[in-house]
Design a protein around this motif. Structure first.
Motif, PDB file in Angstrom:
ATOM      1  N   ARG A  64       0.721  -1.161   0.116  1.00 23.60           N
ATOM      2  CA  ARG A  64      -0.119   0.133   0.239  1.00 23.60           C
ATOM      3  C   ARG A  64       0.747   1.145  -0.004  1.00 23.60           C
ATOM      4  N   TYR A  65       0.756   1.952  -1.116  1.00 25.97           N
ATOM      5  CA  TYR A  65       1.734   3.125  -1.140  1.00 25.97           C
ATOM      6  C   TYR A  65       1.273   4.212  -1.459  1.00 25.97           C
ATOM      7  N   LYS A  66      -0.379   4.614  -1.463  1.00 28.41           N
ATOM      8  CA  LYS A  66      -0.878   5.782  -1.736  1.00 28.41           C
ATOM      9  C   LYS A  66      -2.192   5.821  -0.856  1.00 28.41           C
ATOM     10  N   VAL A  67      -2.482   6.572  -0.397  1.00 23.03           N
ATOM     11  CA  VAL A  67      -3.861   6.865   0.399  1.00 23.03           C
ATOM     12  C   VAL A  67      -4.549   8.382   0.066  1.00 23.03           C
ATOM     13  N   PHE A  68      -5.797   8.042  -0.490  1.00 27.77           N
ATOM     14  CA  PHE A  68      -6.511   8.994  -0.837  1.00 27.77           C
ATOM     15  C   PHE A  68      -7.917   9.249   0.097  1.00 27.77           C
ATOM     16  N   ARG A  69      -8.222  10.715   0.419  1.00 25.65           N
ATOM     17  CA  ARG A  69      -9.286  10.728   1.560  1.00 25.65           C
ATOM     18  C   ARG A  69     -10.067  11.590   1.035  1.00 25.65           C
ATOM     19  N   LEU A  70     -11.316  11.001   1.406  1.00 26.95           N
ATOM     20  CA  LEU A  70     -12.648  12.168   1.355  1.00 26.95           C
ATOM     21  C   LEU A  70     -12.983  12.613   2.685  1.00 26.95           C
ATOM     22  N   TYR A  71     -13.608  13.921   2.508  1.00 29.37           N
ATOM     23  CA  TYR A  71     -14.095  14.679   3.527  1.00 29.37           C
ATOM     24  C   TYR A  71     -15.490  15.103   3.447  1.00 29.37           C
ATOM     25  N   ASP A  72     -16.036  15.423   4.669  1.00 31.32           N
ATOM     26  CA  ASP A  72     -17.490  16.165   4.646  1.00 31.32           C
ATOM     27  C   ASP A  72     -17.509  17.172   5.836  1.00 31.32           C
ATOM     28  N   ARG A  73     -18.306  17.937   5.504  1.00 29.19           N
ATOM     29  CA  ARG A  73     -18.576  18.884   6.791  1.00 29.19           C
ATOM     30  C   ARG A  73     -20.159  19.626   6.641  1.00 29.19           C
ATOM     31  N   ALA A  74     -20.727  19.566   7.640  1.00 28.25           N
ATOM     32  CA  ALA A  74     -22.184  20.161   7.852  1.00 28.25           C
ATOM     33  C   ALA A  74     -22.120  21.519   7.329  1.00 28.25           C
ATOM     34  N   ILE A  75     -22.946  22.167   6.493  1.00 28.50           N
ATOM     35  CA  ILE A  75     -22.862  23.377   6.061  1.00 28.50           C
ATOM     36  C   ILE A  75     -24.429  24.120   6.331  1.00 28.50           C
TER      37      ILE A  75
END
Length: 379
Positions: free
Chosen positions: A368-379
Motif C-alpha cells: 500500500r503506497y498511496k492513500v486518498f481521503r474524502l472529507y465532509d462537513r455540515a454546512i
C-alpha cells in the motif's frame, strides 16, 4: 502575499475556464512528480454541453483572485444519480487547487458551500472531480511517487487547508503497488490460479480487442451490480462507460484484460491499462495528432514498465469462491511471463471497507503506497 483584497467569483466564459484549467501549472511548477492534464480533454470534461457528468449533474466553477492574480480554484457540484441512490442532502466540491493560504482556501470552500446550500444541500463532501469513478480524494500518503492515470496528486499542505475549514475524514481509498519480489515463481503462481479455477469449474480468458464491444456492456452491468453495496457507488451510465473503457480500448493490450467465465457468463474480470501518465507527462497539456500517435505507440508497442489495474470485480454469485485470488494471480503471472521490464502494477482505488481485497493484495506481495481521503462537513 499582498494586502490586496481576496475575491472569489464564478467562471463566466471560455477565457475564465482556460484560466481555471491552467492554474494548476502555477501550483505544480516546481513539482517533478506532477502530471499535467491534457488540456483539450479537460476542457471537454468541464464543458456543460459535452461532459458526461452533465447528463445527471450540475456544477459551478470558482476562481479566487488577489490583486487580479489567480490564487485558487474550486468546483461545486450536485449529482442527481447520487441523490437517487444515496441521499439528497449532499453537495460536492472538486478540482481544488490553492496557494498555501488558509484565507484563500476557506474563501473557496465558503463559495462552494454557499452554491450547494442554495441547491438545498446541508453537507459538503469531497474532493471528487466529479464522481468516485473520476478523480477521487485528497492525497494524504504517498507523496514520493508520481500519480498513475486517473489518480489525484496534490501538495501535502492541502490537508491542512481542508481540515482547518472544519472538514472531517469520511472515507479512505488505497492504492497498492504489485512488483516483482524474490521468490515469485510464475509456474507456481499459475498453478495456484488454475487450481482455484478448476475447483469452481471456471476458466480465465483475455478479452480480445474484437470481443470488447460485445463483452463491454456485460462488464458494465456486472460492475454496477458488484459495486452496488460499496460506499458511494453510483452506477456508471452508458456515456461514462464509453468515456472510460471505449476510449481506452485502442490503447490497451488484450493480455492485460481478462475475464473469468462460468459457462458463457462473465463472473469476474479485470481491466489493466498501461499507465498513460508515463507518456502524458511529456506532453505538458498538449494533445494533438503527434501526442496521440506517441501515446498509441507507448501503450501498444513499447515494452511495458508501469500499469494500472483500473477495475477488478467478482460477481455476487461467485464471491467467497476465491476468484479474486485468481484475478490477482493472473495479473502477476502475466507480468512475470510476458512483460519482463514491468516495474510495478498499480491496483487502485480499493475502498478501505473491502477487507477481502485489501488482505489478498497484501498476501500476494502488494504494497500500500498511496492513500486518498474524502472529507465532509455540515454546512
Amino acid at each position: 502575499m499582498t494586502d490586496a483584497a481576496l475575491v472569489v467569483a464564478p467562471v463566466t466564459d471560455r477565457a475564465d475556464l482556460d484560466a481555471f484549467i491552467r492554474y494548476a501549472w502555477e501550483i505544480y511548477r516546481d513539482d517533478p512528480l506532477w502530471v499535467p492534464p491534457l488540456i483539450p480533454m479537460q476542457r471537454d470534461f468541464l464543458d456543460r454541453a459535452k461532459g458526461p457528468f452533465f447528463e445527471f449533474g450540475q456544477a459551478e466553477y470558482f476562481l479566487a483572485k488577489r490583486g487580479g492574480r489567480i490564487v485558487g480554484r474550486i468546483s461545486a457540484h450536485v449529482n442527481g444519480l447520487y441523490e437517487k441512490h444515496h441521499d439528497a442532502e449532499t453537495g460536492f466540491f472538486g478540482f481544488f487547487e490553492c496557494e498555501n493560504d488558509r484565507e484563500t482556501a476557506h474563501a473557496l470552500f465558503d463559495a462552494a458551500a454557499a452554491w450547494v446550500r442554495a441547491k438545498g444541500k446541508v453537507r459538503l463532501h469531497g474532493p471528487l472531480s466529479f464522481s468516485i469513478y473520476d478523480e477521487v480524494g485528497l492525497l494524504v500518503e504517498g507523496f514520493d511517487s508520481p500519480p498513475c492515470m486517473m489518480q489525484t496528486h496534490n501538495p501535502p499542505y492541502y490537508e491542512d487547508l481542508v481540515t482547518s475549514w472544519g472538514f472531517a475524514k469520511t472515507y479512505d481509498w488505497y492504492a497498492y503497488k504489485i512488483s516483482w519480489k524474490p521468490g515469485m515463481d510464475a509456474k507456481k503462481l499459475a498453478k495456484m490460479r488454475d487450481s482455484i479455477l478448476r475447483r469452481q469449474n471456471c476458466k480465465i480468458l483475455p478479452i480480445e480487442r474484437n470481443d470488447f464491444a460485445k463483452r463491454g456492456p456485460q462488464i458494465k452491468e456486472l460492475f454496477n451490480d458488484i459495486w452496488s453495496k460499496n460506499w458511494g457507488h453510483i452506477p456508471l451510465t452508458d456515456r461514462q462507460f464509453e468515456d472510460i473503457f471505449v476510449t481506452l480500448q485502442p490503447l490497451v493490450r488484450p493480455d492485460l484484460e481478462s475475464m473469468i467465465l462460468d459457462g458463457d457468463d462473465i463472473v469476474a474480470f479485470s481491466v489493466v491499462s498501461p499507465d498513460m501518465n508515463r507518456s502524458v507527462k511529456k506532453f505538458n497539456g498538449k494533445f494533438g495528432l503527434w501526442q496521440k500517435l506517441q501515446l498509441l505507440y507507448d501503450c501498444r508497442v513499447r515494452p511495458l514498465t508501469h500499469c494500472r489495474a483500473i477495475i477488478m470485480g467478482v460477481a455476487k454469485t461467485h464471491q467467497w469462491k476465491r476468484l479474486h485470488h485468481a484475478i490477482i494471480l493472473n495479473i502477476i503471472v502475466n507480468f512475470l511471463e510476458n512483460h519482463p521490464k514491468m516495474e510495478y502494477c498499480d491496483c487502485s482505488l480499493i475502498p478501505e471497507s473491502l477487507e477481502q481485497w485489501n488482505k489478498t493484495l497484501l498476501d500476494y506481495g502488494g504494497e500500500r503506497y498511496k492513500v486518498f481521503r474524502l472529507y465532509d462537513r455540515a454546512i
